[in-house]
Design an enzyme around this catalytic site. Structure first.
Site, PDB file in Angstrom:
ATOM      1  N   HIS A 137      34.911  46.803  30.725  1.00 11.33           N
ATOM      2  CA  HIS A 137      35.400  46.632  32.091  1.00 11.33           C
ATOM      3  C   HIS A 137      34.595  45.601  32.889  1.00 11.33           C
ATOM      4  O   HIS A 137      35.015  45.176  33.967  1.00 11.33           O
ATOM      5  CB  HIS A 137      35.395  47.971  32.832  1.00 11.33           C
ATOM      6  CG  HIS A 137      36.584  48.168  33.708  1.00 11.33           C
ATOM      7  ND1 HIS A 137      37.269  47.115  34.281  1.00 11.33           N
ATOM      8  CD2 HIS A 137      37.215  49.297  34.125  1.00 11.33           C
ATOM      9  CE1 HIS A 137      38.268  47.578  35.013  1.00 11.33           C
ATOM     10  NE2 HIS A 137      38.264  48.896  34.943  1.00 11.33           N
ATOM     11  N   ASP A 191      39.609  42.909  33.157  1.00  8.99           N
ATOM     12  CA  ASP A 191      40.203  43.712  34.227  1.00  8.99           C
ATOM     13  C   ASP A 191      41.300  44.612  33.660  1.00  8.99           C
ATOM     14  O   ASP A 191      41.942  44.281  32.652  1.00  8.99           O
ATOM     15  CB  ASP A 191      40.797  42.802  35.301  1.00  8.99           C
ATOM     16  CG  ASP A 191      39.725  42.023  36.046  1.00  8.99           C
ATOM     17  OD1 ASP A 191      38.575  42.507  36.099  1.00  8.99           O
ATOM     18  OD2 ASP A 191      40.033  40.928  36.559  1.00  8.99           O
TER      19      ASP A 191
END
Length: 443
Positions: free
Chosen positions: A415, A419
């Site tokens: 992450h 995204d």
């Protein structure tokens, strides 16, 4: 007689330490030139150390699971002739302390002239351990019931260990009749026969008998490397997993037609090369996912080449051989390379460069794939695509309930780099290729 000292070999690439994974010999064993003495490991590559001479094992320089420096003492052999070191040369501290060598008898040594006329003595064999429970009688003899000491590791080949695991047999309690106390398939057969003979009288009682036994298993070799890799990945990478359901009915129909037409000439296709092709095509629009993140330097390197890691389960644990330049391979070339690498990994023959350098990983448990999973990213990559099993389920299609072959993709992403929206779009892109497989071949 002389002493030939074998040192821990230099594996290359600047590696200073390696782990001793397995001994194939014990003190007192006679060895011949090119016989494998030990397995050592660096990263996920296992290297076998052969003997350069004929001789008899005098002492071992380390214990299984020990991390040893390159150039340290690995093993000493008694050889005919002068050897490569003086016979009374001392070893390195811990290595010599752990060695099991023939006791010195300097007070009983014969003069040189007298000793020269005596025939050479046979190599000393290791003395039997009275309480080990191992039998050297023929396999037809009565099997003793004594178990090994808890600290004594049973010796058996990988094939015997796998069979014992499948049968639910604890090798610790199986008497051995093989060479050097090794458990054989015959010993397993005898153990099974012995259990069957008493099953009539004690079967139900044994099935519900309470147990208090414990077993401590050292985490060494490949299992240690896997543990370290998984710990590093989870410690460094903030994972998130995205799951999508995919209708692979048309893909499976295409695969069946391709195999019917070309399997004899080009080999049989599994789902993996088709999935690999879909990933390659989808990555063209999402270059940030085909990447490696050096979080120490704060640099993400995006790759044009797709070096696809394909997770493969082996007897020792999970390994990830790498299909180089998957973007340049057609379906059959990709299938052949996946099969070759998987076999090399399972047999322990995979080279170091075949187990490193992947830019994204494909993980599949096949028929055991379950409904959903949360795969762990292969650090320092930023994504892994996990494949769950294909099941036939009722689906509403065009207003009718029909049977369709469905499969989930459970994929994890870093992450920090990827995204959530881009991860979802990437998987949807793969889904589009798999649900309309003709698009796999349209440029």
């Amino acid at each position: 007689m002389g002493i030939h000292l074998i040192k821990m070999p230099d594996i290359g690439e600047g590696i200073a330490e390696v782990e001793l994974v397995e001994w194939h010999v014990q003190p007192g064993d006679a060895v011949v030139e090119d016989q494998i003495l030990a397995d050592v490991m660096t990263d996920k590559a296992t290297v076998q150390v052969p003997s350069p001479v004929n001789g008899t094992v005098e002492s071992l320089g380390g214990k299984v699971g020990e991390v040893m420096a390159v150039g340290s003492e690995l093993i000493r052999l008694q050889v005919d002739g002068a050897g490569n070191i003086a016979a009374n040369a001392g070893g390195t501290g811990a290595a010599r302390a752990d060695a099991v060598a023939e006791p010195a008898a300097s007070s009983n040594q014969q003069p040189e002239s007298e000793a020269a006329s005596q025939p050479p003595k046979p190599a000393k064999q290791p003395e039997p351990v009275p309480d080990s429970g191992r039998s050297v009688a023929p396999t037809s003899a009565v099997i003793p019931t004594a178990a090994r000491a808890q600290s004594e590791k049973p010796l058996a080949s990988p094939a015997v260990r796998k069979r014992a695991w499948d049968l639910g047999i604890e090798l610790q309690y199986v008497p051995a009749t093989g060479a050097a106390g090794q458990i054989t398939h015959t010993d397993l057969d005898a153990w099974l026969a012995r259990g069957t003979a008493g099953a009539g009288a004690t079967g139900r009682a044994a099935a519900y008998a309470s147990r208090d036994d414990e077993q401590q298993v050292s985490v060494i070799g490949l299992r240690r490397k896997i543990a370290e890799k998984m710990q590093e990945s989870k410690r460094r990478i903030p994972h998130f997993t995205y799951v999508e359901e995919i209708d692979v009915t048309e893909l499976e129909a295409l695969r069946a037609r391709l195999n019917a037409r070309w399997a004899g000439e080009r080999g049989k296709l599994t789902l993996l090369p088709l999935l690999a092709r879909a990933i390659v095509l989808a990555l063209r629009d999402f270059p940030q996912i085909n990447a490696r993140y050096d979080d120490d330097a704060g640099v993400v390197t995006r790759y044009g080449a797709v070096h696809l890691g394909v997770a493969a389960q082996t007897e020792s644990g999970l390994m990830v051989p790498v299909v180089r330049h998957a973007e340049a391979l057609d379906l059959w070339a990709c299938a052949a390379e996946i099969a070759r690498l998987a076999e090399a990994a399972r047999s322990g023959r995979a080279a170091r460069d075949e187990l490193s350098g992947s830019t994204i990983t494909l993980s599949s448990l096949g028929a055991l794939g379950g409904v959903v999973s949360t795969p762990v990213i292969n650090h320092p990559e930023v994504a892994i695509v996990g494949v769950n099993r294909v099941v036939e389920r009722p689906v509403i299609l065009g207003g009718a309930v029909v049977a369709r072959k469905m499969m989930n993709l459970s994929s994890s992403f870093d992450h920090r780099v990827v995204d959530g929206m881009h991860a979802a779009e990437f998987i949807q892109k793969i889904r589009g290729y798999l649900e309309c497989p003709a698009m796999l071949f349209v440029e």
